[in-house]
Design an enzyme around this catalytic site. Structure first.
Site, mmCIF file in Angstrom:
data_model
loop_
_atom_site.group_PDB
_atom_site.id
_atom_site.type_symbol
_atom_site.label_atom_id
_atom_site.label_comp_id
_atom_site.label_asym_id
_atom_site.label_seq_id
_atom_site.Cartn_x
_atom_site.Cartn_y
_atom_site.Cartn_z
ATOM 1 N N ASP A 68 -0.068 -7.041 4.502
ATOM 2 C CA ASP A 68 -0.878 -8.270 4.600
ATOM 3 C C ASP A 68 -0.054 -9.517 4.927
ATOM 4 O OD1 ASP A 68 -3.092 -6.766 4.054
ATOM 5 O OD2 ASP A 68 -3.396 -7.499 2.009
ATOM 6 N N THR A 87 0.811 -1.225 0.000
ATOM 7 C CA THR A 87 0.000 0.000 0.000
ATOM 8 C C THR A 87 0.841 1.270 0.000
ATOM 9 O OG1 THR A 87 -1.788 -1.087 1.167
ATOM 10 C CG2 THR A 87 -1.745 1.276 1.332
ATOM 11 N N ASP A 116 1.358 -6.382 -4.631
ATOM 12 C CA ASP A 116 0.558 -6.440 -3.416
ATOM 13 C C ASP A 116 1.087 -7.678 -2.674
ATOM 14 O OD1 ASP A 116 -2.740 -5.740 -2.592
ATOM 15 O OD2 ASP A 116 -1.729 -7.466 -1.704
ATOM 16 N N SER A 117 1.284 -7.580 -1.362
ATOM 17 C CA SER A 117 1.955 -8.687 -0.671
ATOM 18 C C SER A 117 1.123 -9.956 -0.617
ATOM 19 C CB SER A 117 2.399 -8.267 0.729
ATOM 20 O OG SER A 117 1.317 -8.241 1.616
ATOM 21 N N SER A 118 -0.143 -9.896 -1.016
ATOM 22 C CA SER A 118 -0.928 -11.122 -1.105
ATOM 23 C C SER A 118 -0.404 -11.998 -2.239
ATOM 24 C CB SER A 118 -2.407 -10.802 -1.327
ATOM 25 O OG SER A 118 -2.852 -10.038 -0.233
ATOM 26 N N THR A 144 -1.626 -23.570 18.413
ATOM 27 C CA THR A 144 -2.912 -23.127 18.946
ATOM 28 C C THR A 144 -3.563 -22.013 18.112
ATOM 29 O OG1 THR A 144 -4.042 -22.087 20.819
ATOM 30 C CG2 THR A 144 -1.705 -21.605 20.607
ATOM 31 N N GLN A 145 -4.888 -22.023 18.112
ATOM 32 C CA GLN A 145 -5.634 -20.938 17.460
ATOM 33 C C GLN A 145 -5.580 -19.658 18.291
ATOM 34 O OE1 GLN A 145 -9.634 -22.254 16.504
ATOM 35 N NE2 GLN A 145 -8.882 -24.155 15.651
ATOM 36 N N CYS A 146 -5.221 -19.787 19.574
ATOM 37 C CA CYS A 146 -5.095 -18.589 20.414
ATOM 38 C C CYS A 146 -3.912 -17.769 19.931
ATOM 39 C CB CYS A 146 -4.835 -18.971 21.867
ATOM 40 S SG CYS A 146 -6.227 -19.767 22.644
HETATM 41 N N1 ASP Z 1 -2.845 -5.340 0.282
HETATM 42 C C1 ASP Z 1 -1.718 -4.577 0.762
HETATM 43 C C2 ASP Z 1 -0.476 -5.470 0.722
HETATM 44 O O1 ASP Z 1 -0.262 -6.241 1.594
HETATM 45 C C3 ASP Z 1 -1.971 -4.050 2.123
HETATM 46 C C4 ASP Z 1 -0.855 -3.225 2.707
HETATM 47 O O2 ASP Z 1 0.166 -2.956 2.121
HETATM 48 O O3 ASP Z 1 -1.012 -2.774 3.848
HETATM 49 O O4 ASP Z 1 0.285 -5.377 -0.209
#
Ligand code: ASP
Length: 343
Positions: free
Chosen positions: A93, A16, A60-62, A278-280
C-alpha cells in the site's frame, strides 16, 4: 552473474506477504518472520548468506510513518558494510512512499536496497510472494566485476524491477500492482534477469550518508471543478504548514478565479512553499503552456515536473528537514537528486 559469498540482509517490516487470516474475524493480520521463512524452504537453497531483522511488531504499511522510514534507514546504515545488499519486506500500500523516502535519505548509496511484498499472503497456494521475494534476493545479491549490479532503492514486483521513487501503487487486486509511468524499469525477470544498465543511476564512490530529519508539515490540495474558497483557504492556512502540494489538472493547470490566485499569492508571501503536481499519472507539469497555469508560475508556484505524488511528498519532507532558506529550497526541489525526476 551472481558471485559466491554474498550476504544479504532481509528487513521484515510486515505487509500482506507475512499475514495470516484471523480465525475469528477473517481479517488479514501480520505474523512473525520465522513463520514466513518456514513457508519458503527455497530460501535455504540460495548461494547467498541470508540474515534477517524483523520488526518486533510487523505492520500493515498503512501504519507506516516517517519515523519508521528513519528506523529502516538506520538499520541499513548500521549494517551497510557487512552486507552486499538489502531486501525490505513491506506492505504494497505505501511501498512507493517508503522507497521514495529512502532514496532521498540514503545519500551515496552504492548497494541494492530492494523493497518487495505481495498481494496474497505467503501461506496461500497462489501467492505472488514467493517469486517476488526469491527474485528480490537474487537481484540484491547480483554482482558484476565484484560490485553490486544495482546501487539504488528499487521496488521489485511481478517480474519487474523499478526505480522506487518513480513508482506508485496503481492496482489493489492484480499481482502487477505498480507502475513507473515516467521512467523505464531497471530490469525484467524472465528466464533470465535482463538489466537495463543504461537506465541505472551513476555509481557513487563516496561513503553512505543518511539523513534522518524529516519534516511532515506538508499539506495537499487536490483541485476539482467547483472547489470552494472555504476549503482552499482552510488547507492553505493550516497553522504551521510549510509546504502545499497543489494537485492540478493536466499539464499543471488550475482555475484562474481571482480568489484562488490571491489565496496562493498570500500564502507564498507568508513563506509557504507551493508546488504544482499534476493529477495525471503520466507526463509532466509545464507551467505557462496554458493560460490556466501562467498565473501560478508568475506568483511563484514551483513545478514538480514529472515527480510522482509519492516522490513529491517525501522530497518535501526531506528538504524541509534540512531547514533550507526559501531560495535553497526552490533550487533543491527542482534538482534531480536521485533519479526521481526528468530535467
Ligand atoms: N495492506 C497491506 C499493506 O500494505 C497490503 C499489502 O501488503 O499488499 O501492508
Amino acid at each position: 552473474m551472481k558471485a559466491k559469498n554474498t550476504k544479504v540482509l532481509l528487513i521484515y517490516t510486515g505487509g500482506t506477504i507475512g499475514m495470516m487470516q484471523d480465525a475469528k474475524t477473517g481479517e488479514l493480520k501480520p505474523f512473525n518472520f520465522n513463520a514466513l521463512k518456514h513457508q519458503i524452504p527455497e530460501l535455504n537453497k540460495f548461494n547467498t548468506e541470508l540474515h534477517s531483522i524483523s520488526f518486533e511488531k510487523p505492520i500493515d504499511s498503512s501504519n507506516m510513518h516517517p519515523k519508521t522510514w528513519v528506523r529502516i534507514a538506520e538499520i541499513i546504515s548500521k549494517n551497510y558494510i557487512k552486507y552486499d545488499g538489502f531486501v525490505i519486506l513491506h506492505g504494497s500500500d505505501t511501498m512507493s512512499f517508503t522507497a521514495s523516502a529512502l532514496s532521498f535519505m540514503l545519500e551515496n548509496l552504492s548497494k541494492p536496497v530492494i523493497l518487495t511484498g505481495s498481494q496474497l499472503p505467503i501461506g496461500i497456494i497462489r501467492t505472488d510472494g514467493k517469486e517476488n521475494l526469491i527474485t528480490a534476493i537474487e537481484i540484491a545479491s547480483a554482482k558484476r566485476n565484484n560490485k553490486p549490479i544495482i546501487n539504488e532503492v528499487c521496488i521489485y514486483f511481478e517480474y519487474k524491477l523499478y526505480r522506487g521513487n518513480r513508482t506508485f501503487k496503481y492496482n489493489s487486486q492484480h499481482f502487477d500492482a505498480f507502475k513507473s509511468p515516467n521512467f523505464q524499469c531497471l530490469a525484467e525477470a524472465g528466464v533470465e534477469i535482463v538489466y537495463n544498465e543504461h537506465a541505472f543511476l551513476k555509481r557513487q564512490n563516496k561513503a553512505l550518508k543518511i539523513h534522518t530529519v524529516l519534516d511532515n508539515d506538508v499539506a495537499v490540495l487536490r483541485l476539482f471543478p467547483g472547489i470552494s474558497k472555504k476549503i482552499t483557504s482552510a488547507i492553505i492556512n493550516t497553522k504551521g504548514i510549510k509546504a502545499v502540494v497543489l494537485q492540478t489538472f493536466g499539464a499543471g493547470n488550475a482555475t484562474t478565479d481571482t480568489w484562488f490566485i490571491d489565496l496562493l499569492k498570500l500564502a507564498i508571501k507568508k513563506g509557504i512553499f507551493i508546488v504544482n503536481q499534476t493529477q495525471c499519472v503520466e507526463g509532466r507539469v509545464v507551467q505557462g503552456l496554458y493560460e490556466t497555469s501562467t498565473q501560478l508560475k508568475k506568483i511563484g508556484v514551483i513545478s514538480a515536473k514529472d515527480l510522482t505524488f509519492e516522490a513529491t511528498i517525501t522530497k518535501l519532507m526531506f528538504l524541509l528537514g534540512k531547514k533550507l532558506n526559501s531560495k535553497q529550497l526552490k533550487t533543491e526541489f527542482q534538482k534531480n537528486i536521485c533519479g526521481e525526476l526528468t530535467e
